[in-house]
Design a protein around this motif. Structure first.
Motif, PDB file in Angstrom:
ATOM      1  N   ARG A   1     -31.118  23.893 -14.081  1.00  0.00           N
ATOM      2  CA  ARG A   1     -31.576  23.287 -12.830  1.00  0.00           C
ATOM      3  C   ARG A   1     -31.816  24.318 -11.733  1.00  0.00           C
ATOM      4  NH1 ARG A   1     -28.045  19.578 -10.287  1.00  0.00           N
ATOM      5  NH2 ARG A   1     -26.208  20.503 -11.253  1.00  0.00           N
TER       6      ARG A   1
ATOM      7  N   ALA B   1     -37.177  15.791  -3.813  1.00  0.00           N
ATOM      8  CA  ALA B   1     -36.401  14.793  -4.559  1.00  0.00           C
ATOM      9  C   ALA B   1     -35.318  15.419  -5.417  1.00  0.00           C
ATOM     10  CB  ALA B   1     -37.344  13.973  -5.447  1.00  0.00           C
ATOM     11  N   SER B   2     -35.473  16.698  -5.765  1.00  0.00           N
ATOM     12  CA  SER B   2     -34.515  17.328  -6.675  1.00  0.00           C
ATOM     13  C   SER B   2     -33.633  18.338  -5.953  1.00  0.00           C
ATOM     14  CB  SER B   2     -35.244  18.030  -7.823  1.00  0.00           C
ATOM     15  OG  SER B   2     -35.915  19.188  -7.350  1.00  0.00           O
ATOM     16  N   ALA B   3     -32.420  18.518  -6.489  1.00  0.00           N
ATOM     17  CA  ALA B   3     -31.499  19.511  -5.924  1.00  0.00           C
ATOM     18  C   ALA B   3     -32.062  20.914  -6.107  1.00  0.00           C
ATOM     19  CB  ALA B   3     -30.135  19.396  -6.601  1.00  0.00           C
ATOM     20  N   GLY B   4     -32.764  21.160  -7.229  1.00  0.00           N
ATOM     21  CA  GLY B   4     -33.340  22.473  -7.469  1.00  0.00           C
ATOM     22  C   GLY B   4     -34.363  22.855  -6.410  1.00  0.00           C
TER      23      GLY B   4
ATOM     24  N   ASP C   1     -42.364  23.004 -11.135  1.00  0.00           N
ATOM     25  CA  ASP C   1     -41.652  23.271 -12.387  1.00  0.00           C
ATOM     26  C   ASP C   1     -42.006  24.610 -13.027  1.00  0.00           C
ATOM     27  OD1 ASP C   1     -40.383  20.784 -12.257  1.00  0.00           O
ATOM     28  OD2 ASP C   1     -42.068  19.779 -13.243  1.00  0.00           O
TER      29      ASP C   1
ATOM     30  N   ASP D   1     -25.763  17.405  -3.072  1.00  0.00           N
ATOM     31  CA  ASP D   1     -25.536  18.003  -4.387  1.00  0.00           C
ATOM     32  C   ASP D   1     -24.709  19.275  -4.234  1.00  0.00           C
ATOM     33  OD1 ASP D   1     -26.517  20.061  -6.614  1.00  0.00           O
ATOM     34  OD2 ASP D   1     -26.853  18.035  -7.380  1.00  0.00           O
TER      35      ASP D   1
ATOM     36  N   CYS E   1     -41.424  24.187  -5.062  1.00  0.00           N
ATOM     37  CA  CYS E   1     -40.715  22.972  -5.481  1.00  0.00           C
ATOM     38  C   CYS E   1     -41.187  22.457  -6.835  1.00  0.00           C
ATOM     39  CB  CYS E   1     -40.902  21.872  -4.428  1.00  0.00           C
ATOM     40  SG  CYS E   1     -40.233  22.281  -2.800  1.00  0.00           S
TER      41      CYS E   1
END
Length: 347
Positions: free
Chosen positions: A221, A52-55, A21, A86, A19
């Protein structure tokens, strides 16, 4: 059997990387969690809820796709049916469910997909994707659905239902699929890339321009290297489609992609540059060729040859000589590259 504390800790570290970067750490974590399999599923589901992110959510679903399990299937169905999810997450949920069509969860998953397909309020692109998912795994079960969908409110769905597979008619209207993707609706990049050559032939140029922007955003993304690469390949195919129609509407993106490339780009980029690239594009090509190492593998040499051919096409089309400002800039970058660009191929 309870998971040992050390194993559980390892899984949590891997999920944090999945999850995170760092693309290298993310890809490594995806591969390792896939090997761990069913033991990681409870942790992955908790991580999905916390992400928290769609990725990050998409990355979790991709790992779950590799290990058929009732809990994963339930999560996939929940996300597919969530209108607020998303688009990329819903697309990943569809792929996950498709992986379960030949598992012990097949009946449950098939019921979920069928109900989704029959709901005319759902996005056409997702309904078409669901049909494609079923057709790839269990084509025979679509026969009764086809009859019902001939009267669907959606023209895209009716076109699918009316298509004759025996006659070789396309199951999905490529242009409608492209227009839906360009509008931001969920799409599988691998499937979309297959449709671009046919669907882009008469699609409006602004639609193709929007699709380049959508693909670039989805690539940025992307939750894994494979997903980012798939969207990059879509960009390349759309650039080639635009170039073959003599459109320079997205040359800025073509130029930037070449300038930032650290490895060979997918099919379409170099050929498109040769067809519609401008002086600035030629500079990007020259810079890339100038910084290329002397010793490379076959794949990189082939890519460099393609770029050189594209650069020579620009020089010939624009009728550039050593006296033009852009060629003087290229010569400052690399006299050798400038000389090669001005030399016709084969000489």
């Amino acid at each position: 059997m309870a998971i040992r504390r050390s194993a559980a800790a390892e899984i949590e570290v891997l999920i944090a990387d999945l999850c995170g970067d760092d693309p290298v750490a993310r890809d490594t974590a995806e591969a390792r969690l896939t090997v761990i399999g069913v033991r990681a599923i409870p942790h992955l589901i908790v991580a999905f809820d916390r992400a928290a992110s769609a990725g990050a959510r998409t990355a979790v679903l991709k790992v779950l796709e590799a290990t058929p399990d009732r809990r994963s299937a339930e999560l996939g169905a929940e996300q597919l049916e969530a209108d607020g999810a998303d688009p990329a997450v819903r697309t990943a949920a569809l792929s996950l469910l498709g992986a379960f069509l030949q598992s012990a969860e097949s009946t449950r998953v098939l019921d979920t997909l069928t109900a989704f397909i029959l709901d005319a309020e759902r996005p056409d692109s997702l309904r078409l994707h669901a049909l494609d998912v079923i057709e790839r795994a269990l084509p025979d079960v679509l026969t009764p659905l086809r009859a019902r969908l001939t009267e669907d409110p959606s023209s895209a769905i009716r076109a699918w239902a009316s298509a004759s597979a025996a006659a070789g008619a396309p199951v999905i209207d490529p242009r409608l699929a492209i227009e839906s993707a360009a509008a931001g609706e969920p799409a599988d990049p691998r499937f979309l890339r297959e449709l671009v050559p046919e669907g882009s032939a008469d699609a409006p140029l602004p639609t193709l321009h929007r699709l380049v922007e959508v693909a670039r955003d989805r690539e940025a993304r992307g939750g894994s290297a494979a997903e980012r690469g798939a969207w990059l390949a879509v960009r390349g195919s759309v650039h080639l489609a635009l170039a073959r129609r003599a459109s320079r509407v997205a040359v800025y993106d073509l130029r930037e992609a070449i300038a930032r490339a650290t490895e060979p780009l997918p099919e379409g980029f170099a050929e498109a540059a040769g067809l519609v690239g401008d002086g600035a594009c030629l500079e990007s090509i020259a810079e890339l060729l100038a910084r290329a190492p002397a010793r490379t593998d076959n794949r990189m040499r082939e890519w460099q040859d393609q770029l050189m051919d594209a650069g020579r096409s620009i020089v010939e089309r624009e009728r550039l000589t050593r006296r033009h400002a852009v060629m003087k800039k290229v010569a400052r970058i690399s006299p050798g590259v400038a000389s090669s660009l001005l030399t016709p191929a084969g000489k």
